[in-house]
Enzyme design. Structure first.
Site, PDB file in Angstrom:
ATOM      1  N   GLN A 275     -14.781 -16.531 -25.573  1.00  0.00           N
ATOM      2  CA  GLN A 275     -13.996 -17.364 -24.677  1.00  0.00           C
ATOM      3  C   GLN A 275     -13.240 -18.440 -25.453  1.00  0.00           C
ATOM      4  OE1 GLN A 275     -13.806 -16.556 -21.195  1.00  0.00           O
ATOM      5  NE2 GLN A 275     -14.638 -14.816 -22.320  1.00  0.00           N
TER       6      GLN A 275
ATOM      7  N   HIS B 218     -12.268 -18.155 -28.579  1.00  0.00           N
ATOM      8  CA  HIS B 218     -11.195 -17.430 -29.273  1.00  0.00           C
ATOM      9  C   HIS B 218      -9.994 -17.213 -28.348  1.00  0.00           C
ATOM     10  CE1 HIS B 218     -11.155 -15.851 -33.294  1.00  0.00           C
ATOM     11  NE2 HIS B 218     -12.426 -15.512 -33.262  1.00  0.00           N
TER      12      HIS B 218
ATOM     13  N   HIS C 160     -18.293 -17.577 -27.870  1.00  0.00           N
ATOM     14  CA  HIS C 160     -17.335 -17.491 -28.978  1.00  0.00           C
ATOM     15  C   HIS C 160     -16.071 -16.743 -28.552  1.00  0.00           C
ATOM     16  CE1 HIS C 160     -15.947 -17.300 -33.107  1.00  0.00           C
ATOM     17  NE2 HIS C 160     -15.937 -15.978 -33.070  1.00  0.00           N
TER      18      HIS C 160
END
Length: 103
Positions: A80, A82, A78
């Site tokens: 990465q 973002h 998550h």
């Protein structure tokens, strides 16, 4: 790096990426209102925040390259996601600001 530290690092990436994304979006709004000085300042802030996020990511990559393998978890994935999206939004914000500036 243990699992707790990995999770904390992932949350740091999420934090800084989120801050960078927010600043980039605010920069677009400032440009839309004709405030290009503020837009430029916000893009600079976005860049600084994304650099912070990238530094955490680079540490993870460096550790892995040195043999410190980590168990991948959903929070890390998550983070990465973002970061990648925030970087893309910043790049697009720069282009949108230029369009407003040259309008």
């Amino acid at each position: 790096m243990n699992q707790t530290q990995l999770t904390e690092t992932a949350f740091q990436i999420i934090l800084y990426a989120g801050n960078g994304k927010s600043s980039a979006m605010e920069a677009i709004q400032a440009a839309k209102e004709g405030n290009f000085t503020e837009a430029d300042t916000l893009i600079q802030t976005a860049s600084e925040e994304l650099t912070n996020a990238h530094n955490f990511q680079t540490k993870l990559l460096h550790d892995e390259a040195n043999g410190d393998k980590k168990d991948i978890n959903l929070i890390l994935i998550h983070s990465q996601d973002h970061l990648m999206n925030a970087m893309t939004i910043k790049d697009l914000a720069i282009e949108i600001i230029d369009i407003y500036r040259n309008k």
